[in-house]
Design an enzyme around this catalytic site. Structure first.
Site, short mmCIF file in Angstrom:
data_model
loop_
_atom_site.label_atom_id
_atom_site.label_comp_id
_atom_site.label_asym_id
_atom_site.label_seq_id
_atom_site.Cartn_x
_atom_site.Cartn_y
_atom_site.Cartn_z
N HIS A 19 1.01 -1.49 0.09
CA HIS A 19 -0.10 0.01 0.02
C HIS A 19 1.04 1.38 -0.05
O HIS A 19 0.32 2.19 -0.43
CB HIS A 19 -0.80 0.07 1.25
N ASN A 66 -6.57 7.29 4.33
CA ASN A 66 -7.74 7.68 4.25
C ASN A 66 -8.12 9.42 4.14
O ASN A 66 -9.32 9.74 3.54
CB ASN A 66 -8.69 7.08 5.23
N ASP A 91 -0.88 2.55 -5.29
CA ASP A 91 -0.82 1.18 -5.74
C ASP A 91 -2.20 0.85 -6.15
O ASP A 91 -3.11 1.41 -6.00
CB ASP A 91 -0.77 0.10 -4.33
N ASN A 112 -8.99 4.19 -1.07
CA ASN A 112 -9.45 5.30 -0.23
C ASN A 112 -8.65 6.47 -0.22
O ASN A 112 -9.13 7.74 -0.26
CB ASN A 112 -9.24 4.76 1.28
#
Length: 244
Positions: A19, A66, A91, A112
């Site tokens: 991520h 987020n 990613d 997100n």
């Protein structure tokens, strides 16, 4: 001026997660292009530099994935930039590992960080989607995304990050297709020639399967001498005249 944004989560716990490949990409750009030392502003870690004559501000939001859009929005407003001036590296679960695609605009596709940025600046920014592959089972997605790259993946990942940093001058020039094609070429270079070239056409002499015959030059035959000429003939005529 362009804003290069790398997405990830702050802290050593997440440093090598799939991520966080967006952080990894911009870190390599900073290293390769000798950007200025890190600063903390806009709830992000930032660097300034120049690529292909274009001023680039790199930011790594420290708000967790987020809420990435908060720092991106602050930086964009500070420099009075438009969404077209923002390039985001992140990613992509639905791309095979080490594949890279570029697009402008579109949806968040469940990411997100992209969703947050879109909510703050709109959707019309450039996305550099870096493939991390799908685990094949929806139940394993969370662990896959927040898991570290496997040791066996590391050489390929290093090669990819190097290619992105090497070719990002194309992004600075606005040539997104060239960036994508050059990175793809680096990751899958043309196969070397096997050396089996098409044979040249044979000459008529070679198609007979015979060795060429050397030409020989024969000596010219000696000229035949007329029997009525020459010293011997003169002597015979003199003897005949003496017999008379």
């Amino acid at each position: 001026m362009l804003l290069f944004v790398g997405l990830g989560n702050p802290g050593s716990k997440y440093e090598n997660n799939r991520h966080n490949v967006g952080f990894m990409a911009v870190d390599e750009i900073v290293r390769r292009h000798n950007f200025l030392p890190e600063k903390k502003r806009w709830q992000a870690l930032t660097h300034e530099g120049t690529i292909a004559g274009e001023k680039i501000i790199i930011i790594k939001p420290q708000t967790y994935m987020n809420e990435s859009g908060r720092s991106v929005g602050e930086a964009m407003r500070f420099y009075k930039l438009a969404p077209k001036d923002v390039v985001v590296f992140y990613d992509e679960l639905d791309l095979a590992f080490a594949k890279t695609k570029v697009k402008i605009g579109g949806g968040a596709a469940g990411h997100n960080g992209i969703r947050s940025i879109t909510s703050h600046i709109g959707a019309d920014f450039t996305r550099i989607r870096i493939g991390i592959g799908h685990p094949g089972d929806k139940a394993r997605v969370h662990g896959h995304v927040l898991g570290d790259f496997a040791k066996a993946e590391q050489p390929t990942l290093d090669k990819l990050l190097d290619a992105i940093a090497s070719e990002c001058d194309q992004l600075a020039k606005g040539d997104n297709p060239r960036f994508m094609s050059e990175v793809a070429r680096t990751m899958a270079p043309p196969r070397p020639s096997t050396g089996n070239k098409k044979p040249a056409e044979k000459t008529a002499e070679e198609t007979t399967n015979k060795k060429p015959v050397a030409r020989t030059i024969s000596a010219r035959p000696a000229l035949k001498q007329n029997s009525s000429d020459g010293p011997m003939a003169d002597a015979l005529r003199a003897l005949k005249s003496g017999d008379k």
